[in-house]
Enzyme design. Sequence first.
Site, PDB file in Angstrom:
ATOM      1  N   GLU A  46       0.830  -1.212   0.000  1.00  0.00           N
ATOM      2  CA  GLU A  46       0.000   0.000   0.000  1.00  0.00           C
ATOM      3  C   GLU A  46       0.862   1.260   0.000  1.00  0.00           C
ATOM      4  O   GLU A  46       0.535   2.236  -0.660  1.00  0.00           O
ATOM      5  CB  GLU A  46      -0.951   0.010   1.209  1.00  0.00           C
ATOM      6  N   TYR A 129      -6.787   6.384   4.228  1.00  0.00           N
ATOM      7  CA  TYR A 129      -6.996   5.325   3.240  1.00  0.00           C
ATOM      8  C   TYR A 129      -6.138   4.105   3.580  1.00  0.00           C
ATOM      9  O   TYR A 129      -6.624   2.968   3.638  1.00  0.00           O
ATOM     10  CB  TYR A 129      -6.674   5.801   1.807  1.00  0.00           C
ATOM     11  N   ASP A 147     -10.019   4.630  -2.216  1.00  0.00           N
ATOM     12  CA  ASP A 147      -8.933   5.171  -3.035  1.00  0.00           C
ATOM     13  C   ASP A 147      -9.555   5.815  -4.280  1.00  0.00           C
ATOM     14  O   ASP A 147     -10.786   5.879  -4.403  1.00  0.00           O
ATOM     15  CB  ASP A 147      -7.914   4.077  -3.404  1.00  0.00           C
TER      16      ASP A 147
END
Length: 353
Positions: A46, A129, A147
């Site tokens: 991520e 996020y 996202d």
Amino acid sequence: MTRSATPKADFPASAIFDWYDRHGRSLPWRHRWPDLAPAYHVWLSEIMLQQTVVATVIPYFLDFTRRWPDVCSLANASNEDVMAAWAGLGYYARARNLHRAARQVCDDHGGQFPSDVPGLRELPGIGPYTAGAIAAIAFGRQSTVIDGNIERVMARYFAISTPLPAAKVEIGQHYDAIRPSERPSDFPQALMDFANAVCTPKSPACLACPLAAGCAARAAGTPEAWPVKAPKKSKPERRGIAYVAIDKGGQAFMVTRPETGMLGGMLAFPSAGWTPADPAYDPAVPEAGVPFAANWKLAAEPVTHVFTHFSLSMDVMVARLPGAGMAESWGRVRPASLPTLMRKVWDAAQKTG
Ligand code: SF4
């Protein structure tokens, strides 16, 4: 044209799961429900995926996990090794935060990532996020994961007329309302893959879309018009210069940039004018900032590079020295370890003088 003032839960999540089971991507960090991916892998991927596309991230992810198979081995790596391994991915603050977060997880949490959003938000480099994504994907939590891809599907399905970024709150409310209780780790990943393959930014494949029957943007006839965006400001342009001195043996004069700011902590050629921390640059006298006296020549063309907040045109001056550079700052250039801007500067220097 907003379909409803309050979020509604009439979203066919089962159609998204069916699509994902048939078409979802296999990625090195991905596991399928009920199997949960290791938090270290989810976190690493991520962070790398922030501002960088999947195809670019895959070899970096494989390299990092080969060198540092768990969070404590990454924590114990030297800063230089981590920055060099990150070179080319850009946005170097991510690498510094990555290393700091690894140390925090290893030292303060016994090598175990926190499993909820508030705990994850305590780590450097983890925003809402990323925290939501790790909580859902690695720990199966019912967290909000929005996202840019999920944002697009939500904005279209519900025809949200508020422009981004103000629409983010509304989009989050819709997501929370439609999020199914089953397969919490799969749902955001399924939506992201679906958005990437079907509900694409420029040409959504509405005819083959399993959400078509309920999609308000499709009903309106112009799905590409969503998400609505506030008008873009044009990017400011900056001008700078880099100085590349190469000795007889092919070694170059390099400096380590300050820890904070652009390309912080990275090995780079001396430069001026392009960040507030650098010395000023006047293109009328490019030789004014040379690091030492030599026969400096200006490259025929400046190097251009686009950062998130500005576009850069960087002149390059090159000096080829007849002898060997003596100070510690001289070294063999490894282009793969340079940030992309400096790699372009090095390429321009090769063609000069
Ligand atoms: S119908 Fe079209 S706009 Fe709506 S979700 Fe599907 S692909 Fe996207």
